[in-house]
Design a protein around this motif. Structure first.
Motif, PDB file in Angstrom:
ATOM      1  N   ALA A   1     -36.744   3.025 -22.107  1.00 37.90           N
ATOM      2  CA  ALA A   1     -36.332   3.825 -20.954  1.00 37.90           C
ATOM      3  C   ALA A   1     -35.072   4.638 -21.235  1.00 37.90           C
ATOM      4  O   ALA A   1     -34.880   5.711 -20.665  1.00 37.90           O
ATOM      5  N   ASP A   2     -34.211   4.114 -22.118  1.00 41.43           N
ATOM      6  CA  ASP A   2     -32.938   4.756 -22.416  1.00 41.43           C
ATOM      7  C   ASP A   2     -32.447   4.197 -23.749  1.00 41.43           C
ATOM      8  O   ASP A   2     -32.108   3.016 -23.830  1.00 41.43           O
ATOM      9  N   PRO A   3     -32.407   5.007 -24.802  1.00 37.80           N
ATOM     10  CA  PRO A   3     -32.068   4.485 -26.132  1.00 37.80           C
ATOM     11  C   PRO A   3     -30.648   3.957 -26.269  1.00 37.80           C
ATOM     12  O   PRO A   3     -30.336   3.322 -27.279  1.00 37.80           O
ATOM     13  N   THR A   4     -29.791   4.184 -25.277  1.00 32.54           N
ATOM     14  CA  THR A   4     -28.437   3.646 -25.352  1.00 32.54           C
ATOM     15  C   THR A   4     -28.382   2.206 -24.853  1.00 32.54           C
ATOM     16  O   THR A   4     -27.343   1.556 -24.970  1.00 32.54           O
ATOM     17  N   LEU A   5     -29.484   1.705 -24.315  1.00 23.49           N
ATOM     18  CA  LEU A   5     -29.508   0.367 -23.724  1.00 23.49           C
ATOM     19  C   LEU A   5     -30.174  -0.643 -24.661  1.00 23.49           C
ATOM     20  O   LEU A   5     -31.006  -0.279 -25.493  1.00 23.49           O
ATOM     21  N   ILE A   6     -29.827  -1.915 -24.485  1.00 23.30           N
ATOM     22  CA  ILE A   6     -30.450  -2.965 -25.280  1.00 23.30           C
ATOM     23  C   ILE A   6     -31.938  -3.073 -24.933  1.00 23.30           C
ATOM     24  O   ILE A   6     -32.344  -2.809 -23.801  1.00 23.30           O
ATOM     25  N   PRO A   7     -32.747  -3.520 -25.900  1.00 22.88           N
ATOM     26  CA  PRO A   7     -34.163  -3.695 -25.622  1.00 22.88           C
ATOM     27  C   PRO A   7     -34.507  -5.080 -25.098  1.00 22.88           C
ATOM     28  O   PRO A   7     -35.606  -5.305 -24.591  1.00 22.88           O
ATOM     29  N   GLY A   8     -33.567  -6.023 -25.208  1.00 17.68           N
ATOM     30  CA  GLY A   8     -33.892  -7.418 -24.921  1.00 17.68           C
ATOM     31  C   GLY A   8     -34.556  -8.053 -26.134  1.00 17.68           C
ATOM     32  O   GLY A   8     -35.133  -7.376 -26.982  1.00 17.68           O
ATOM     33  N   GLY A   9     -34.428  -9.377 -26.227  1.00 15.65           N
ATOM     34  CA  GLY A   9     -34.989 -10.059 -27.390  1.00 15.65           C
ATOM     35  C   GLY A   9     -35.531 -11.423 -27.021  1.00 15.65           C
ATOM     36  O   GLY A   9     -35.508 -11.814 -25.859  1.00 15.65           O
ATOM     37  N   SER A  10     -36.065 -12.111 -27.973  1.00 12.17           N
ATOM     38  CA  SER A  10     -35.977 -11.728 -29.373  1.00 12.17           C
ATOM     39  C   SER A  10     -37.086 -10.769 -29.826  1.00 12.17           C
ATOM     40  O   SER A  10     -36.995 -10.171 -30.910  1.00 12.17           O
ATOM     41  N   SER A  11     -38.130 -10.612 -29.000  1.00 15.88           N
ATOM     42  CA  SER A  11     -39.244  -9.713 -29.353  1.00 15.88           C
ATOM     43  C   SER A  11     -38.880  -8.278 -28.991  1.00 15.88           C
ATOM     44  O   SER A  11     -39.573  -7.609 -28.219  1.00 15.88           O
ATOM     45  N   SER A  12     -37.786  -7.804 -29.577  1.00 17.33           N
ATOM     46  CA  SER A  12     -37.205  -6.517 -29.169  1.00 17.33           C
ATOM     47  C   SER A  12     -38.127  -5.350 -29.488  1.00 17.33           C
ATOM     48  O   SER A  12     -38.440  -4.534 -28.619  1.00 17.33           O
ATOM     49  N   GLY A  13     -38.567  -5.242 -30.746  1.00 20.29           N
ATOM     50  CA  GLY A  13     -39.456  -4.151 -31.114  1.00 20.29           C
ATOM     51  C   GLY A  13     -40.788  -4.221 -30.395  1.00 20.29           C
ATOM     52  O   GLY A  13     -41.398  -3.191 -30.091  1.00 20.29           O
ATOM     53  N   ALA A  14     -41.235  -5.436 -30.098  1.00 17.94           N
ATOM     54  CA  ALA A  14     -42.506  -5.601 -29.383  1.00 17.94           C
ATOM     55  C   ALA A  14     -42.428  -4.984 -27.993  1.00 17.94           C
ATOM     56  O   ALA A  14     -43.354  -4.303 -27.546  1.00 17.94           O
TER      57      ALA A  14
ATOM     58  N   PRO B   1     -36.808 -12.883  -9.855  1.00 19.74           N
ATOM     59  CA  PRO B   1     -36.579 -11.766 -10.777  1.00 19.74           C
ATOM     60  C   PRO B   1     -36.663 -12.306 -12.202  1.00 19.74           C
ATOM     61  O   PRO B   1     -36.107 -13.384 -12.490  1.00 19.74           O
ATOM     62  N   THR B   2     -37.349 -11.596 -13.083  1.00 17.37           N
ATOM     63  CA  THR B   2     -37.425 -12.077 -14.467  1.00 17.37           C
ATOM     64  C   THR B   2     -36.035 -12.225 -15.051  1.00 17.37           C
ATOM     65  O   THR B   2     -35.692 -13.262 -15.634  1.00 17.37           O
ATOM     66  N   THR B   3     -35.243 -11.202 -14.903  1.00 24.42           N
ATOM     67  CA  THR B   3     -33.828 -11.256 -15.300  1.00 24.42           C
ATOM     68  C   THR B   3     -33.000 -10.762 -14.120  1.00 24.42           C
ATOM     69  O   THR B   3     -33.392  -9.805 -13.451  1.00 24.42           O
ATOM     70  N   PRO B   4     -31.857 -11.380 -13.850  1.00 25.97           N
ATOM     71  CA  PRO B   4     -31.041 -10.947 -12.711  1.00 25.97           C
ATOM     72  C   PRO B   4     -30.326  -9.624 -12.960  1.00 25.97           C
ATOM     73  O   PRO B   4     -29.848  -9.001 -12.011  1.00 25.97           O
ATOM     74  N   VAL B   5     -30.270  -9.201 -14.223  1.00 30.03           N
ATOM     75  CA  VAL B   5     -29.634  -7.928 -14.555  1.00 30.03           C
ATOM     76  C   VAL B   5     -30.607  -7.092 -15.372  1.00 30.03           C
ATOM     77  O   VAL B   5     -31.532  -7.610 -15.994  1.00 30.03           O
ATOM     78  N   THR B   6     -30.387  -5.782 -15.372  1.00 29.46           N
ATOM     79  CA  THR B   6     -31.205  -4.871 -16.164  1.00 29.46           C
ATOM     80  C   THR B   6     -30.546  -4.663 -17.531  1.00 29.46           C
ATOM     81  O   THR B   6     -29.491  -5.225 -17.825  1.00 29.46           O
ATOM     82  N   ALA B   7     -31.162  -3.849 -18.374  1.00 26.01           N
ATOM     83  CA  ALA B   7     -30.640  -3.601 -19.719  1.00 26.01           C
ATOM     84  C   ALA B   7     -29.248  -2.978 -19.651  1.00 26.01           C
ATOM     85  O   ALA B   7     -29.000  -2.067 -18.858  1.00 26.01           O
ATOM     86  N   GLN B   8     -28.362  -3.483 -20.500  1.00 32.22           N
ATOM     87  CA  GLN B   8     -26.974  -3.016 -20.529  1.00 32.22           C
ATOM     88  C   GLN B   8     -26.736  -2.143 -21.762  1.00 32.22           C
ATOM     89  O   GLN B   8     -27.477  -2.208 -22.745  1.00 32.22           O
ATOM     90  N   PRO B   9     -25.692  -1.309 -21.726  1.00 39.86           N
ATOM     91  CA  PRO B   9     -25.401  -0.428 -22.864  1.00 39.86           C
ATOM     92  C   PRO B   9     -25.104  -1.215 -24.142  1.00 39.86           C
ATOM     93  O   PRO B   9     -24.300  -2.155 -24.137  1.00 39.86           O
ATOM     94  N   ILE B  10     -25.737  -0.809 -25.235  1.00 40.32           N
ATOM     95  CA  ILE B  10     -25.532  -1.470 -26.522  1.00 40.32           C
ATOM     96  C   ILE B  10     -24.064  -1.428 -26.915  1.00 40.32           C
ATOM     97  O   ILE B  10     -23.487  -2.444 -27.339  1.00 40.32           O
ATOM     98  N   ALA B  11     -23.443  -0.276 -26.762  1.00 35.90           N
ATOM     99  CA  ALA B  11     -22.055  -0.103 -27.214  1.00 35.90           C
ATOM    100  C   ALA B  11     -21.113  -1.064 -26.492  1.00 35.90           C
ATOM    101  O   ALA B  11     -20.200  -1.627 -27.108  1.00 35.90           O
TER     102      ALA B  11
END
Length: 432
Positions: free
Chosen positions: A128-141, A352-362
């Protein structure tokens, strides 16, 4: 209908165009995928099919053995290991079903940690936004399924490693009952908790993949009627610190379920969660079992760099006495039975699957304490299914600014009923 080979070539061309910055796939199997796609197209011309996965483009997490190459599991260390002699069992089953395996997706090192970061191979950019984490551990999946470089991605889930990236990238992720899908040929993290599950853009695709990987005949599931279903909402710790947008989307989802005829009831599980925290205070099950798997290099020193977040947690778990682990596992068995009894009054649990959404990688790379807090939140709800031996499904939950997930959990062995409910809830959410 577009031929499988044509669809595959479109995807391979997209991946070739970004080859200089490829962070989703660890390896591509272009020629083998072309051969599999051609075989599917030949069957179609002959009026034949191997089933619902015939010609479906599938990516596999980089912890599944593929004959003739080492299984890296997201680590530099494993480049020197002996090549796998045979494919992992789920890979064999996927191939026999006609799946076109396009490549292996990146992951966090040794499937540890939930943020999706990998200091060796790079972090897959959130779809959705390349600046955000993908989540893991199956990140690329998670990214592969969301961006369409595969129809279905296959991951593993020890504490949420399928459902977290599914939620953060806006796709469906299914964690089956542990041991329902064989782990043969999958690099382990925690044999007591590991599950293998699919990520895809629909529940129907997850159902098809699950049946093949479990070695079952394909089954057709009707959407489960919501009328009269007893759905539990565990008020308390699992609904603390929820982002405002996620909370609003979750409340709307509950209203939709109620409008469809379900009875929404509060339930309490905080006492069981607290008891498990006490039982694992000397070390988590995943860390202790992971330390046993990696004991040699932990004791003698790693030959190559290891993610400090991984080596630190595993190193601490190495110090846990065997008697503590045995007591933990005995207590866990008691708590699994207690949770099963607690949930017997309900059809499903919803969170909710996760209580927070993807956060900025930086931001996470810059602040270790913040990263630890976010990781704890990402795993908080999902790991309940692993710790208490449940089955769980994450569905994209509309309405928040960033992708968020709605998680349905069911008792051990109720996988098909959960998937049937997922079909119905998926439609409800989409209609909204």
């Amino acid at each position: 209908m577009t031929a499988t080979r044509d669809r595959l070539e479109v995807i391979l061309a997209r991946l070739k165009a970004r080859a200089g910055d490829e962070r989703v796939f660890a390896k591509l199997y272009g020629e083998a995928a072309r051969a599999a796609a051609d075989a599917t197209d030949a069957r179609v011309r002959a009026g034949l099919t191997l089933g619902p996965l015939d010609g479906v483009i599938v990516s596999i997490k980089d912890l599944f053995d593929v004959a003739g190459e080492p299984t890296l599991a997201g680590s530099v260390m494993r480049r020197a290991t002996a090549p796998a002699q045979v494919d992992a069992l789920v890979v064999k089953r996927l191939r026999r079903a006609g799946a076109v395996i396009i490549g292996k997706t990146h992951m966090t090192e040794f499937a540890f940690t939930a943020l999706g970061l990998n200091p060796h191979y790079g972090t897959p950019p959130n779809a959705a936004d390349p600046t955000l984490i993908p989540g893991g551990s199956s990140s690329g999946a998670g990214v592969s399924a969301a961006e369409g470089s595969s129809d279905i991605s296959v991951g593993s889930d020890t504490g949420g490693s399928v459902r977290v990236p599914a939620a953060l990238n806006g796709v469906v992720g299914f964690k089956p009952t542990a041991r329902r899908i064989p782990l043969d040929g999958a690099f382990p993290l925690s044999p007591s908790l590991d599950s293998i599950g699919p990520l895809a853009r629909s529940v129907a695709q997850c159902i098809a993949a699950d049946a093949v990987m479990a070695g079952k005949e394909h089954f057709v599931l009707p959407p489960l009627s919501m009328s009269g279903l007893r759905i539990a909402v565990p008020r308390g710790r699992l609904l603390d610190s929820v982002e405002a947008g996620v909370a609003a989307s979750f409340d709307r989802a509950l209203q939709q379920l109620a409008a469809a005829g379900a009875t929404i009831t509060e339930c309490r599980v905080d006492d069981l969660l607290a008891d498990l925290r006490v039982a694992t205070r000397t070390g988590t099950i995943a860390a202790i079992e992971g330390a046993a798997i990696h004991a040699d290099w932990l004791a003698n020193g790693a030959s190559t760099p290891v993610d400090a977040n991984v080596s630190g947690a595993l190193g601490r778990a190495m110090q846990v006495p065997a008697v503590s682990y045995i007591r933990t596992m005995n207590r866990r068995a008691e708590l699994v039975a207690a949770m099963d009894a607690r949930l017997s009054a309900f059809d499903f649990v919803v969170l909710p699957t996760t209580p927070v959404t993807a956060q900025p990688i930086a931001e996470l790379l810059a602040d270790g304490a913040h990263a630890d807090r976010i990781e704890g939140l990402l795993l908080r709800n999902t790991q309940v299914a692993n710790q208490f031996d449940l089955t769980a499904l994450s569905l994209p939950m509309p309405g928040s600014a960033r992708p968020a997930g709605l998680m349905l959990m069911a008792r051990n062995g109720h996988d098909r009923r959960l998937l049937s409910a997922g079909l119905a809830v998926e439609t409800l959410l989409a209609d909204a």
